[in-house]
Design a protein around this motif. Structure first.
Motif, mmCIF file in Angstrom:
data_model
loop_
_atom_site.group_PDB
_atom_site.id
_atom_site.type_symbol
_atom_site.label_atom_id
_atom_site.label_comp_id
_atom_site.label_asym_id
_atom_site.label_seq_id
_atom_site.Cartn_x
_atom_site.Cartn_y
_atom_site.Cartn_z
ATOM 1 N N THR A 30 0.746 -1.227 -0.127
ATOM 2 C CA THR A 30 0.030 -0.082 0.043
ATOM 3 C C THR A 30 0.895 1.277 -0.127
ATOM 4 O O THR A 30 1.740 1.369 0.750
ATOM 5 C CB THR A 30 -1.071 0.093 1.217
ATOM 6 O OG1 THR A 30 -1.729 -1.156 1.211
ATOM 7 C CG2 THR A 30 -1.642 1.339 1.368
ATOM 8 N N ALA A 31 0.472 2.352 -0.845
ATOM 9 C CA ALA A 31 1.354 3.438 -0.836
ATOM 10 C C ALA A 31 0.153 4.374 -0.328
ATOM 11 O O ALA A 31 -0.830 4.775 -0.699
ATOM 12 C CB ALA A 31 1.592 3.851 -2.310
ATOM 13 N N VAL A 32 0.739 5.256 0.502
ATOM 14 C CA VAL A 32 0.365 6.509 1.301
ATOM 15 C C VAL A 32 0.882 7.816 0.621
ATOM 16 O O VAL A 32 2.206 7.761 1.018
ATOM 17 C CB VAL A 32 0.140 6.259 2.776
ATOM 18 C CG1 VAL A 32 -0.476 7.628 3.335
ATOM 19 C CG2 VAL A 32 -0.387 4.858 3.112
ATOM 20 N N VAL A 33 0.259 8.554 0.248
ATOM 21 C CA VAL A 33 0.663 9.627 -0.684
ATOM 22 C C VAL A 33 0.633 11.056 -0.184
ATOM 23 O O VAL A 33 -0.560 11.227 -0.004
ATOM 24 C CB VAL A 33 0.405 9.255 -2.372
ATOM 25 C CG1 VAL A 33 1.121 10.394 -3.331
ATOM 26 C CG2 VAL A 33 0.616 7.869 -2.466
ATOM 27 N N THR A 34 1.312 11.930 -0.315
ATOM 28 C CA THR A 34 1.293 13.221 0.039
ATOM 29 C C THR A 34 0.329 14.043 -1.053
ATOM 30 O O THR A 34 0.131 13.456 -2.126
ATOM 31 C CB THR A 34 2.570 13.982 -0.038
ATOM 32 O OG1 THR A 34 3.279 13.893 -1.292
ATOM 33 C CG2 THR A 34 3.372 13.570 1.050
ATOM 34 N N LEU A 90 0.447 4.955 -8.908
ATOM 35 C CA LEU A 90 -0.136 3.955 -9.528
ATOM 36 C C LEU A 90 0.886 3.554 -10.656
ATOM 37 O O LEU A 90 0.744 2.021 -10.881
ATOM 38 C CB LEU A 90 -1.554 4.516 -10.253
ATOM 39 C CG LEU A 90 -2.494 4.272 -9.004
ATOM 40 C CD1 LEU A 90 -3.497 5.603 -9.568
ATOM 41 C CD2 LEU A 90 -3.200 3.141 -8.644
ATOM 42 N N ALA A 91 1.359 4.507 -11.446
ATOM 43 C CA ALA A 91 2.474 3.958 -12.431
ATOM 44 C C ALA A 91 3.437 2.976 -12.158
ATOM 45 O O ALA A 91 3.900 1.968 -12.751
ATOM 46 C CB ALA A 91 2.895 5.299 -13.328
ATOM 47 N N ALA A 92 3.988 3.151 -10.922
ATOM 48 C CA ALA A 92 5.211 2.492 -10.384
ATOM 49 C C ALA A 92 4.607 1.217 -9.866
ATOM 50 O O ALA A 92 5.538 0.299 -10.082
ATOM 51 C CB ALA A 92 5.943 3.249 -9.216
ATOM 52 N N LEU A 93 3.372 0.946 -9.700
ATOM 53 C CA LEU A 93 2.869 -0.436 -9.266
ATOM 54 C C LEU A 93 2.288 -1.224 -10.671
ATOM 55 O O LEU A 93 2.108 -2.503 -10.426
ATOM 56 C CB LEU A 93 1.617 -0.266 -8.462
ATOM 57 C CG LEU A 93 1.845 0.245 -6.889
ATOM 58 C CD1 LEU A 93 0.662 0.547 -6.138
ATOM 59 C CD2 LEU A 93 2.717 -0.541 -6.123
ATOM 60 N N CYS A 94 2.626 -0.770 -11.876
ATOM 61 C CA CYS A 94 2.413 -1.348 -12.918
ATOM 62 C C CYS A 94 3.379 -2.621 -13.025
ATOM 63 O O CYS A 94 4.426 -2.503 -12.910
ATOM 64 C CB CYS A 94 2.226 -0.508 -14.239
ATOM 65 S SG CYS A 94 0.962 0.493 -14.307
ATOM 66 N N GLY A 152 -0.782 -3.551 -6.064
ATOM 67 C CA GLY A 152 -0.596 -2.934 -4.927
ATOM 68 C C GLY A 152 -1.781 -1.914 -4.632
ATOM 69 O O GLY A 152 -2.732 -1.831 -5.876
ATOM 70 N N ARG A 153 -1.969 -0.989 -3.500
ATOM 71 C CA ARG A 153 -2.909 -0.165 -3.609
ATOM 72 C C ARG A 153 -2.493 1.297 -3.187
ATOM 73 O O ARG A 153 -1.477 1.360 -2.628
ATOM 74 C CB ARG A 153 -3.900 -0.438 -2.225
ATOM 75 C CG ARG A 153 -5.222 0.112 -2.302
ATOM 76 C CD ARG A 153 -6.418 -0.417 -1.033
ATOM 77 N NE ARG A 153 -7.693 0.412 -1.185
ATOM 78 C CZ ARG A 153 -8.316 0.402 -0.155
ATOM 79 N NH1 ARG A 153 -7.845 -0.013 0.951
ATOM 80 N NH2 ARG A 153 -9.771 1.115 -0.474
ATOM 81 N N VAL A 154 -2.996 2.322 -3.689
ATOM 82 C CA VAL A 154 -2.607 3.640 -3.647
ATOM 83 C C VAL A 154 -3.683 4.713 -2.889
ATOM 84 O O VAL A 154 -4.862 4.521 -3.246
ATOM 85 C CB VAL A 154 -2.393 4.301 -4.883
ATOM 86 C CG1 VAL A 154 -2.077 5.812 -4.786
ATOM 87 C CG2 VAL A 154 -1.315 3.652 -5.551
#
Length: 335
Positions: A46-50, A77-81, A139-141
């Motif tokens: 999971t990414a938690v983003v500013t 999201l692009a990084a999780l592709c 993953g999830r953003v």
């Protein structure tokens, strides 16, 4: 464990086939680097983003539509592709920017797609989940807050003739591009609501990853969202800090490796860290870094994680291997 074109390390390389629940904090290119590596190590990511960007396409959409700035969320999201054809194609699509003489100039396709789903669904998290499904994201953003934020920084030396004078600078773009050196950051509003899903992800994580990235405008702001900061301190998860490969003009100009940790302590004195991961070739004073890590309760892990061309960029495969070592508890140093 899946391995589409090298998207994941073999299960044995993660340690006992374990699939840790990992939450990565940050924004922009730094978070993109960590996610590109972490998706090779775990499927529970999971990414938690500013959500404080006020420049470019994100700033324009934020001002015109009153939405969260989508740019850093899009990059995550692009990084999780994945590394297969589907993943490569959709990563390029969402990152594509229009070039024209009109109103669309500079807008990223992914920003428009995200905002369209937000307007249709009326839910920022649901919209991001839908984009993730379309991309086949590993993953999830999530946004760190449910409302758009502004960063305010205390900056020394904006006027070169007055190096000790402190100036207040507002806005992520202004803070990142300041001529002075950032001393501290805060958020406007000062007590923003955290994304409930982000708080839940942190509480249920096995590992929380801070950095790399723009230290004051991408990493530290998470610690200024009260409910999220409390969750990061209280979580039973272990915490790892990934250091930048080089200082950033304005934000961290003149920083040594240990300075990043000292600034982290100043912004979150109750936060403890379990591991500090740094590129072996980027640390000039290992002893000073070890002392700074020790003050946080952390072990220092030095590894070769940079690309070979000399640019300050993390190599996804090398960083993935280093994360796997950290998650296994290995402390070996490779130079």
């Amino acid at each position: 464990m899946r391995d589409p074109g090298g998207a994941f390390l073999p299960a044995a390389d993660v340690g006992d086939g374990r699939n840790p629940r990992v939450v990565a904090l940050g924004g922009g290119h730094g978070l993109h680097a960590s996610l590109s590596a972490l998706r090779r190590v775990t499927e529970n990511l999971t990414a938690v983003v500013t959500v404080a960007d006020d420049g470019g396409s994100s700033g324009r959409l934020r001002r015109e539509l009153g939405v969260l700035p989508p740019g850093d969320l899009r990059m995550a999201l692009a990084a999780l592709c994945g590394d297969d054809e589907w993943g490569h194609t959709w990563s390029e699509v969402v990152q594509h920017r229009f070039r024209s003489e009109g109103e669309l100039h500079g807008h990223a396709v992914g920003n428009l797609l995200i905002v369209a789903l937000w307007e249709l669904l009326g839910d920022s998290v649901a919209g991001l989940d839908w984009v993730g499904r379309l991309l086949g994201a590993h993953g999830r953003v999530l946004p760190m807050s449910s409302i758009p934020l502004d960063i305010m920084a205390e900056v020394a030396g904006v006027d070169p003739d007055r190096p000790d004078e402190i100036t207040t600078v507002r806005g992520q773009v202004a803070c990142a591009g300041t001529r002075g050196q950032v001393r501290s950051v805060s958020l406007i509003p000062p007590d923003p609501p955290a994304s409930p899903q982000a708080v839940k992800a942190v509480a249920e994580a096995d590992w929380v990853v801070f950095g790399p990235g723009s230290w004051f405008t991408s990493v530290l702001p998470h610690l200024k969202v009260p409910e999220l900061a409390a969750g990061l301190i209280a979580t039973p998860a272990r915490r790892v800090v990934v250091l930048n490969l080089s200082p950033q003009r304005g934000e961290t100009e003149g920083f040594a490796a240990h300075t990043y940790l000292e600034v982290l302590v100043e912004h979150a004195p109750r936060l403890t860290i379990d591991a500090v991961l740094a590129d072996a070739a980027s640390v000039d004073d290992v002893a000073a870094l070890e002392r700074a890590a020790d003050k946080l309760g952390a072990r220092l892990v030095l590894a070769r994680v940079a690309v070979d061309d000399g640019s300050p960029r993390h190599d996804p495969a090398r960083l993935a291997a280093a994360f796997a070592d950290v998650f296994r508890g290995e402390t070996g140093v490779s130079r």
